[in-house]
Design an enzyme around this catalytic site. Structure first.
Site, PDB file in Angstrom:
ATOM      1  N   HIS A   1      33.850  14.476 -37.376  1.00 35.02           N
ATOM      2  CA  HIS A   1      33.228  15.033 -38.581  1.00 35.02           C
ATOM      3  C   HIS A   1      34.275  15.296 -39.651  1.00 35.02           C
ATOM      4  CE1 HIS A   1      34.316  19.401 -38.233  1.00 35.02           C
ATOM      5  NE2 HIS A   1      34.362  19.159 -36.935  1.00 35.02           N
TER       6      HIS A   1
ATOM      7  N   ASP B   1      40.509  21.262 -38.213  1.00 37.48           N
ATOM      8  CA  ASP B   1      39.177  20.952 -37.673  1.00 37.48           C
ATOM      9  C   ASP B   1      38.302  20.485 -38.833  1.00 37.48           C
ATOM     10  OD1 ASP B   1      36.628  20.997 -36.519  1.00 37.48           O
ATOM     11  OD2 ASP B   1      36.524  23.178 -36.473  1.00 37.48           O
TER      12      ASP B   1
ATOM     13  N   GLU C   1      28.502  18.690 -39.621  1.00 39.79           N
ATOM     14  CA  GLU C   1      28.691  19.126 -38.234  1.00 39.79           C
ATOM     15  C   GLU C   1      28.723  20.644 -38.150  1.00 39.79           C
ATOM     16  OE1 GLU C   1      31.004  20.212 -34.536  1.00 39.79           O
ATOM     17  OE2 GLU C   1      31.376  20.693 -36.645  1.00 39.79           O
ATOM     18  N   GLU C   2      29.382  21.279 -39.115  1.00 33.89           N
ATOM     19  CA  GLU C   2      29.485  22.733 -39.096  1.00 33.89           C
ATOM     20  C   GLU C   2      28.160  23.408 -39.462  1.00 33.89           C
ATOM     21  OE1 GLU C   2      31.955  24.018 -37.801  1.00 33.89           O
ATOM     22  OE2 GLU C   2      33.741  22.815 -38.196  1.00 33.89           O
TER      23      GLU C   2
ATOM     24  N   ASP D   1      37.161  15.815 -31.588  1.00 41.92           N
ATOM     25  CA  ASP D   1      37.172  17.148 -32.193  1.00 41.92           C
ATOM     26  C   ASP D   1      38.277  17.953 -31.539  1.00 41.92           C
ATOM     27  OD1 ASP D   1      36.451  19.310 -33.792  1.00 41.92           O
ATOM     28  OD2 ASP D   1      34.321  19.102 -33.366  1.00 41.92           O
TER      29      ASP D   1
ATOM     30  N   HIS E   1      38.666  27.885 -36.628  1.00 43.01           N
ATOM     31  CA  HIS E   1      37.782  28.428 -37.656  1.00 43.01           C
ATOM     32  C   HIS E   1      38.432  29.514 -38.507  1.00 43.01           C
ATOM     33  CE1 HIS E   1      33.592  26.841 -36.255  1.00 43.01           C
ATOM     34  NE2 HIS E   1      34.547  25.911 -36.207  1.00 43.01           N
TER      35      HIS E   1
END
Length: 364
Positions: A64, A178, A210-211, A233, A327
């Protein structure tokens, strides 16, 4: 290879691309594909895919390109901005973070998530995490009219201010590792696939949203109907004191293979990989002398959890790279793991021929 991956990663980390607003990232990746002579196409959602013809089971190899962040929820009369979270944003990591309100290339507005002045913080507040509903962004603009004149509206995307740098021992640190690291790996694989003389059909894809509940890759998979899906990922690195009990995944010790993922929060979804894929990467890593780490985690979810359910079912596996501090505004990975992951994927694809079996009974 190493220098190219480093350059691609550092450049892409500086391009803002909130989930649902990935177009700048998509264009940056498309331009890189064009430069190496690879044609690509974009669907209505914004997924980017390049096709490499071949013989054997078809492979969807994807990652992603979006990142988590925020949406402008309200603009106060005094110009301060209230936010809504988009994706798994950790509230305890928000105070005093620099952000970027994205209104257009060359016109983005920097700001800061306010942190109450220490001298005015009461003792019972010092250890309290401020809920995102109470958070506000200060851009320096003095009024709602000035904010709106700068192009900021309710619904404008907001991301951590893009940042990328190289730490000691080939560590990369910054925003959106990410999954711009996965994007850099796929770009290098595109270079390798242009030079190959045999192998399976490969759909190299960069997915969106994706998130935001894993929305982008599913329509693409429904269109492509692959036999095999390999998703790239992060893998949770467990080599820091706060993560020691979660597994055995270390930066600089090679790429990772997920044997089990389960979200367990808000959804009953995850991935148990197909045995043919586990066998493929185990054998390839052993033959090529590439260290391969193994992961089994709860709290992790990827696009593959939905892609694997397309059609009659897809033989899928999550592959990736160890990453620290997921994150947050400053994530960390190891460039050498990305190089090894690229080499492992390239070698594994050469083993998928017309006779490659996807019959579970051949492996269990």
């Amino acid at each position: 290879m190493k220098d190219r991956i480093r350059t691609d990663l550092l450049d892409l980390m500086l391009v803002p691309g909130l989930s649902g607003h990935e177009d700048r990232v998509r264009r940056a990746i498309r331009d890189r594909l064009d430069a190496i002579g690879v044609k690509s196409e974009t669907d209505r959602l914004g997924n980017l895919v390049a096709h490499f013809p071949g013989d054997g089971p078809s492979v969807m190899l994807f990652t992603h390109m979006d990142q988590l962040g925020f949406i402008v929820r309200r603009i106060e009369a005094d110009g301060l901005i209230r936010l809504e979270r988009l994706g798994g944003v950790p509230e305890r990591a928000l105070a005093a973070q620099e952000v970027l309100v994205c209104v257009g290339e060359g016109r983005d507005v920097p700001g800061v998530i306010a942190n109450k002045s220490h001298h005015a913080t009461a003792p019972d507040e010092k250890y309290r995490v401020t809920p995102y509903s109470e958070v506000f962004v200060d851009t320096g603009l003095p009024s709602a009219e000035a904010v709106e004149a700068a192009g900021i509206q309710i619904g404008s995307p907001v991301v951590y201010a893009p940042h990328a740098c190289v730490l000691a021992e080939d560590k990369i640190m910054g925003t959106s590792v990410d999954d711009r690291a996965g994007c850099a790996v796929l770009l290098e694989l595109a270079r390798l696939l242009t030079a190959r003389t045999s192998g399976p059909p490969v759909h190299l894809a960069f997915s969106v949203q994706e998130e935001f509940n894993l929305r982008g890759a599913l329509p693409l998979a429904q269109k492509l109907r692959p036999d095999i899906a390999i998703q790239l990922d992060l893998m949770l690195a467990t080599d820091t004191p706060d993560m020691g009990g979660r597994g055995d995944m270390r930066l600089g010790c090679g790429p990772g293979m997920s044997l089990y993922s389960f979200h367990g929060r808000g959804t009953l979804n995850g991935v148990i990989p197909h045995p043919a894929m586990v066998h493929l990467f185990d054998e390839t890593a052993r033959s090529a002398g590439i260290p391969l780490q193994r992961s089994a985690q709860v709290g992790v979810l990827t696009d593959l959890s939905y892609v694997q359910l397309v059609g009659d079912g897809v033989a899928g596996i999550d592959m990736g790279f160890p990453m620290r501090y997921s994150h947050s505004a400053r994530e960390v990975c190891d460039l050498n793991d990305l190089v090894a992951l690229t080499q492992l994927l390239d070698a594994a694809l050469t083993r998928i021929g017309p006779d490659f079996s996807l019959d579970r009974d051949d492996y269990t």
